[in-house]
Design an enzyme around this catalytic site. Structure first.
Site, mmCIF file in Angstrom:
data_model
loop_
_atom_site.group_PDB
_atom_site.id
_atom_site.type_symbol
_atom_site.label_atom_id
_atom_site.label_comp_id
_atom_site.label_asym_id
_atom_site.label_seq_id
_atom_site.Cartn_x
_atom_site.Cartn_y
_atom_site.Cartn_z
ATOM 1 C CG ASN A 86 -1.688 1.284 1.376
ATOM 2 O OD1 ASN A 86 -1.824 2.035 0.411
ATOM 3 N ND2 ASN A 86 -2.213 1.537 2.565
ATOM 4 C CD1 TRP A 87 3.479 0.902 -2.929
ATOM 5 C CD2 TRP A 87 3.782 2.237 -4.707
ATOM 6 N NE1 TRP A 87 4.277 0.233 -3.827
ATOM 7 C CE2 TRP A 87 4.487 1.024 -4.926
ATOM 8 C CE3 TRP A 87 3.836 3.211 -5.706
ATOM 9 C CZ2 TRP A 87 5.217 0.774 -6.085
ATOM 10 C CZ3 TRP A 87 4.557 2.975 -6.863
ATOM 11 C CH2 TRP A 87 5.248 1.766 -7.042
ATOM 12 C CE LYS A 88 0.398 3.426 4.733
ATOM 13 N NZ LYS A 88 0.135 3.555 6.151
ATOM 14 C CG HIS A 112 -5.783 1.786 4.762
ATOM 15 N ND1 HIS A 112 -5.353 2.766 5.639
ATOM 16 C CD2 HIS A 112 -4.788 0.887 4.677
ATOM 17 C CE1 HIS A 112 -4.129 2.463 6.045
ATOM 18 N NE2 HIS A 112 -3.760 1.322 5.486
ATOM 19 C CD GLU A 166 -2.940 5.461 6.474
ATOM 20 O OE1 GLU A 166 -2.895 5.561 5.241
ATOM 21 O OE2 GLU A 166 -2.026 4.950 7.155
ATOM 22 C CD GLU A 176 -3.664 -2.805 7.032
ATOM 23 O OE1 GLU A 176 -2.529 -3.060 6.629
ATOM 24 O OE2 GLU A 176 -4.238 -1.738 6.791
ATOM 25 N N GLY A 214 1.977 2.045 10.587
ATOM 26 C CA GLY A 214 2.903 3.160 10.467
ATOM 27 C C GLY A 214 3.542 3.580 11.780
ATOM 28 C CB SER A 223 4.790 -1.980 11.925
ATOM 29 O OG SER A 223 4.317 -0.647 12.111
ATOM 30 N N GLY A 226 2.690 -1.263 4.253
ATOM 31 C CA GLY A 226 2.777 0.159 3.955
ATOM 32 C C GLY A 226 4.223 0.578 3.732
ATOM 33 N N GLY A 227 4.837 1.119 4.769
ATOM 34 C CA GLY A 227 6.189 1.676 4.674
ATOM 35 C C GLY A 227 7.200 0.784 3.960
HETATM 36 C C1 PEP Z 1 -0.858 -0.031 5.773
HETATM 37 O O1 PEP Z 1 -0.847 1.139 5.422
HETATM 38 O O2 PEP Z 1 -1.774 -0.781 5.398
HETATM 39 C C2 PEP Z 1 0.223 -0.516 6.630
HETATM 40 C C3 PEP Z 1 0.163 -1.737 7.107
HETATM 41 O O3 PEP Z 1 1.221 0.370 6.877
HETATM 42 P P1 PEP Z 1 2.629 0.035 7.628
HETATM 43 O O4 PEP Z 1 3.125 -1.253 7.046
HETATM 44 O O5 PEP Z 1 3.502 1.203 7.297
HETATM 45 O O6 PEP Z 1 2.325 -0.092 9.059
#
Ligand code: PEP
Length: 255
Positions: free
Chosen positions: A13-15, A98, A100, A170, A176, A216, A237-238
């Site tokens: 998930n590049w956001k 998601h 966010e 999640e 994040g 994470s 994500g990251g």
């Molecule tokens: C996400 O945005 O779905 C996510 C899991 O982010 P991160 O891996 O950065 O926690």
């Protein structure tokens, strides 16, 4: 059921990251590193990157997804993109619900359900996100929360359509933040979600559905997480923005 009968999915998930040029560069870096993956690999990218990302990924085992879609087919919804539009340009996957989106853009379980319906009606594969807030985990109501989110999101979804749904558990407190759920917590909550699917659709459907963990996940903890019976890959994500890290997670899910 043997977990190996479910094919893991690692989705990035590049956001709100990467311009089109940067997207092409990252995909070109990722492709050779995941060529031998024994799991499905997806990159969900910003809308403006979709065209170039699909072109860059063509002929490889990297699939491309969007990060959201609207429920209406078209109309007066300034700034939104419909599932029909995504389908029309050849997008395969879409993330829906998601945290966010829920936190910053007023997404509710009901609008998540409407978006899921629209995505399925347009032949997209859905990555449906559910997960509890920190206070909800501390209050001991994680199962209640993910049960409700899952049930409402899947209202009016048939068992046959479930084949096009991936659920990503999640925990919001892990997204994040660098805080990862323990492998036990991820396995337990994913198991609770699988139980809901069993109640709604039966054991066969529950055995088959892919349930990811997200929050994470990184090159260092992926092995332990994806080894768990109920964890069928991850939403990343990251770490999905760094090709070697993303590839290491893909490798962990390929074992
Ligand atoms: C996400 O945005 O779905 C996510 C899991 O982010 P991160 O891996 O950065 O926690």
């Amino acid at each position: 059921m043997d977990k190996k009968l479910r094919r893991a999915v690692i989705a990035g998930n590049w956001k709100m990251n990467k311009t089109p040029d940067e997207a092409v560069a990252l995909i070109n870096e990722i492709k050779p590193l995941i060529a031998d993956a024994d799991c499905d690999v997806v990159a969900c990218v910003p809308y403006v990157d979709l065209f170039v990302a699909m072109e860059a990924a063509r002929g490889s085992n990297l699939k491309i997804g969007a990060e959201n879609c609207h429920w209406a087919e078209k109309g007066a919804f300034t700034g939104e993109i419909s599932a029909a539009m995504l389908k029309a340009i050849g997008v395969e996957y879409v993330i829906i619900g998601h945290s966010e989106r829920r936190q910053y853009f007023g997404e509710t379980d009901e609008t998540v359900n409407q978006r899921v319906r629209a995505a399925l009606d347009n032949g997209l594969k859905v990555i449906l996100c559910v997960g509890e807030l920190k206070d909800e985990r501390l209050g001991g109501i994680t199962e209640e929360i993910v049960r409700k989110q899952t049930k409402v999101a899947l209202a009016n979804v048939t068992e046959a359509e479930l084949a096009n749904i991936i659920i990503a558990y999640e925990p919001v407190w892990a997204i994040g933040t660098g805080l990862t759920a323990t492998a036990e917590q991820a396995d337990e909550t994913n198991g609770q979600i699988r139980k809901v699917i069993c109640e709604l659709y039966g054991k066969d459907a529950a055995d088959k559905i892919v349930i990811q963990y997200g929050g994470s996940m990184n090159a260092g903890n992926a092995d332990e997480l994806v080894a768990r019976y109920n964890v069928d890959g991850g939403l990343i994500g990251g770490a999905s923005l760094k090709a070697p890290d993303f590839a290491a997670i893909v490798k962990a899910a390929s074992k």
